[in-house]
Each structure stands twice: as C-alpha cells, then as structure tokens.
Design an enzyme around this catalytic site. Structure first.
Site, PDB file in Angstrom:
ATOM      1  CE1 TYR A 258     -12.719  35.292 -18.865  1.00 27.12           C
ATOM      2  CE2 TYR A 258     -12.122  36.920 -17.199  1.00 27.12           C
ATOM      3  CZ  TYR A 258     -11.769  35.868 -18.051  1.00 27.12           C
ATOM      4  OH  TYR A 258     -10.496  35.419 -18.057  1.00 27.12           O
TER       5      TYR A 258
ATOM      6  CE  LYS B  24      -7.177  46.165  13.751  1.00 24.25           C
ATOM      7  NZ  LYS B  24      -8.014  45.886  14.928  1.00 24.25           N
TER       8      LYS B  24
HETATM    9  C1  LIG Z   1      -8.605  47.146  15.285  1.00 21.29           C
HETATM   10  C2  LIG Z   1      -8.744  47.560  16.669  1.00 21.29           C
HETATM   11  C3  LIG Z   1      -8.690  48.924  17.004  1.00 21.29           C
HETATM   12  C4  LIG Z   1      -8.664  50.027  15.974  1.00 21.29           C
HETATM   13  O1  LIG Z   1      -9.970  50.215  15.454  1.00 21.29           O
HETATM   14  P1  LIG Z   1     -10.320  51.488  14.543  1.00 21.29           P
HETATM   15  O2  LIG Z   1     -11.785  51.470  14.450  1.00 21.29           O
HETATM   16  O3  LIG Z   1      -9.666  51.230  13.218  1.00 21.29           O
HETATM   17  O4  LIG Z   1      -9.766  52.669  15.219  1.00 21.29           O
HETATM   18  C5  LIG Z   1      -8.692  49.256  18.350  1.00 21.29           C
HETATM   19  N1  LIG Z   1      -8.757  48.303  19.316  1.00 21.29           N
HETATM   20  C6  LIG Z   1      -8.829  46.987  19.021  1.00 21.29           C
HETATM   21  C7  LIG Z   1      -8.916  45.991  20.119  1.00 21.29           C
HETATM   22  C8  LIG Z   1      -8.842  46.569  17.695  1.00 21.29           C
HETATM   23  O5  LIG Z   1      -8.947  45.267  17.412  1.00 21.29           O
END
Ligand SMILES: *Cc1c(COP(=O)(O)O)cnc(C)c1O
Length: 382
Positions: free
Chosen positions: A275, A45
């Site tokens: 700035y 993601k």
């Molecule tokens: C984002 C997410 C993960 C991954 O988390 P990390 O700490 O980056 O490994 C796993 N499970 C769910 C439900 C998530 O939302």
C-alpha cells in the site's frame, strides 16, 4: 483437527514460544535479590504481558507466592489455575462492581485494591450480615498520581474499618512513578512519604498486613522498599523496564514470536511494494511475505524500518505493514524457503528484532510491544 468446539479462535501458524526455564530463572534471580521474607507476587495482567496468562500461571504457580491481575475478570479466569495461590486485583473495589462481584471476591479470597471511602462503604453494605469477608489493600498516594488515596482519606478509612467486620485490611501499598529512571530522587521521596504514613499509623509491625511498594524497577533499584512483597511484571518476563547498564539481576527474555513465510516472489527493480508504494527497490528483489500484520500486534509503524530474523540472517521489512501480512526483502538471505518460520520478536535483549529495538522504532516501551501480541497467537510452552 477438531473444529467444532473451539472456544476461542487460535492461529497455530503464529507461534509465541514461551521458555519456562527462562521465566523460572528470572523469578529465582529476582527472589534471590530480595530478603527471604519478601513474598513474590507475579504480575500477569494483560494476558501475562502478551505471554499467555494460562500458560504463565501454569508455569509459575509452584514458584511464586501470589498473582496480580488488572481486573476482576482476569482473577476469575485464573482462579482455577493458581493452585490456591492468592490473587491480587489491582483495579480498586468500586460501586461499578455488582454485589455479586463483591461476594465472589470474598468467596474466592481475592485481594482487592482499595482506593475510595465509597469502596469501603459499598463492600461493607454488600457483605454485611453474611459470613463473607473481603481482603482489601489500601493504596496510599505518595506521588504516583493515579489511584492512590491521600493521607486524610486513608486515615478516615483506617478509622472506619474496625466497624466493618466483613472487611479485612490485608495490605497497604503504594506505587512508584519513576523507579525506572536514572534519577531516583522522586522515587526516594515517595518512599519517604510511604514510610511516614506507615509509621504514623503504626502499620509496620503488624504481621497481619502485607506491605508492598515495588514494581520491577523498584525491586531492582530500591531494595529498601522490598517490604513484605514485591510485584514484578516485566522483569519476570526477562526485561528491565528500560534497557539497563550493569543490572543487579540477570534477566533473559522468555518469549520468541515466529510467523511463516507464505509466499516468495521476485519484484523487478522499479516496481513498488505494498500500500502507498512506500518502497520501490532499486535492484531486482526477492520478497518474502510473512503472514502476520498489525492486527496480530506487529505495529504498522514498523513499515520500512524493522527487521526480522531468518535463521541467523536479518531481513528488512519493506513497504507498509498490512493488517495481516508483512513483506521482507530476502534477496541477501541464503536458503530461504517457503513455509519457513521467521523470528518476528526475538528473545535476546540486543537483537535488532528484540522488544527493546522494536519499542525504540515505535517510540514506546517494551511493555507495549509485548502486550500487543494478539491472544489468537498460539502459545507454545517449552
Ligand atoms: C503493572 C503493575 C506492576 C508491575 O509493573 P512492572 O513494571 O511490569 O513490574 C506493579 N504494581 C502495580 C500497581 C501495577 O499496576
């Protein structure tokens, strides 16, 4: 250069180097730490935590068992690239999905999270009478306090599902709230509640259901919770959720971000920089302008605080970080050249411009530093 048909604006001068070896070694090390039967779900993601979702999926598809994304649209985007590996959508199925979306989820075999009875009824209504079947993962609330479902609703859903032939219960999951902390007592309490749920509903020995609980921190610190699958994001990219002493698995950052020096200029002592005049050098200073700024993901709060790396030398950021430019004091850096690439985000844990150091400066976690890297930054796969 063909400029007529670019689907998306890319800035080839801003370069995120993605090291496949590092990424694959991290995956291999994490997998080795889990039992052989435990599947590895690569969380991609947020543009693969800023690394570039297409690039990362391309590198990983033969080495992982599944991919996880936040939304339906990310799933649709990577579907042609995963080589048939299943995709888990972490956004729960809900009535804001169009019927078409639900059908596409079923058609493409996407696995979706389930976080409401309404979600079940909606998917049931949309698919009823068709030969499509959607795979859903029941998200059990054990203490995360986000999108998990309380036990009574889970029970109601489990009772309802046998009457929904177009819905397949493909998984049961939960999510840890504190697995990255030193004190794991709350995480163990969550694990206990999850175990109790699985036992009560006789889910543990069903081999048609994937049970999963662990994010990266859980995978590294709570081996009893590996179950049938782990969902690893940040660890795969080479980071512990927070810097960790004596980690059980070695991980190496897989990304290095570089930007060019576009100007070198002398700033006399006493003249202000950028700035707000927040930096006024006491000595005659050689300044380098690096062409990247907060619009590219380099936080404004790094002004007068962060450093960048030029060859092996460090140069401090002076004055305010602008929208697309940063000024460095390079007076003490040997052989600086116009056009030279500067390391903005380093691929070593202990680097003063690594993601841990930058997250400390920005009072945040390394996840946010990584995901801020703009999608127009060119990803270069090695
Ligand atoms: C984002 C997410 C993960 C991954 O988390 P990390 O700490 O980056 O490994 C796993 N499970 C769910 C439900 C998530 O939302």
């Amino acid at each position: 250069m063909n400029t007529t048909q670019l689907p998306q604006l890319i800035r080839p001068d801003l370069q995120a180097h993605i090291y496949s070896d590092q990424l694959l070694t991290n995956v291999r090390n994490l997998r080795t730490f889990c039992p052989a039967r435990t599947r590895f779900c690569a969380v991609v993601k947020a543009n693969a935590y800023g690394h570039g979702i297409s690039e990362v999926v391309g590198i990983l598809r033969n080495y992982v068992d599944a991919f996880a994304v936040a939304t339906f649209y990310e799933a649709l985007h990577i579907e042609p690239m995963t080589g048939g590996k299943p995709i888990l959508i972490l956004e729960p199925v809900n009535p804001a999905y169009t019927p078409e979306q639900i059908k596409l989820c079923a058609r493409y075999g996407f696995h979706c999270e389930l976080s409401s009875l309404e979600g079940v009824e909606y998917a049931h209504r949309v698919l009823q009478g068709s030969d499509l079947r959607i795979s859903l993962h029941l998200n059990v609330e054990t203490g995360m306090g986000r999108c998990g479902l309380d036990e009574p609703i889970c029970s109601a859903i489990l009772q309802r599902l046998p009457d929904c032939p177009n819905i397949k219960l493909a998984g049961v999951m939960t999510h840890f709230a504190t697995a990255d902390e030193d004190d794991l007592s709350y995480a163990y309490e969550q694990l206990f509640r999850f175990e109790r749920f699985l036992t009560k509903h006789q889910l543990k020995d069903r081999n048609d259901i994937i049970i999963h609980a662990c994010n990266s921190a859980g995978t590294l610190k709570i081996p009893q919770a590996h179950y049938d699958m782990v969902r690893c994001g940040v660890s795969m990219y080479g980071y512990y959720s927070r810097p960790m002493k004596n980690p059980p698995v070695p991980l190496t950052p897989a990304l290095k971000l570089q930007a060019p020096i576009t100007q070198l200029k002398k700033i006399p002592a006493g003249h202000s920089v950028s700035y707000g005049r927040s930096f006024i050098p006491k000595r005659d200073t050689l300044a380098a302008i690096v062409y990247l700024g907060y619009a590219d993901g380099y936080r404004r709060c790094f002004s007068n605080r962060a450093q960048m790396k030029i060859d092996q030398s460090l140069a401090p950021v002076v004055g305010r970080v602008c929208m697309d430019q940063v000024i460095l004091d390079v007076t003490d850096v040997p052989n600086v050249k116009l056009g030279q690439m500067v390391t903005v985000l380093d691929n070593q844990h202990d680097s003063p411009c690594g993601a841990y150091a930058l997250s400390e400066l920005a009072d945040t976690i390394c996840y946010e530093i990584l995901t801020m890297i703009h999608s127009h930054v060119k990803r270069i796969v090695h």
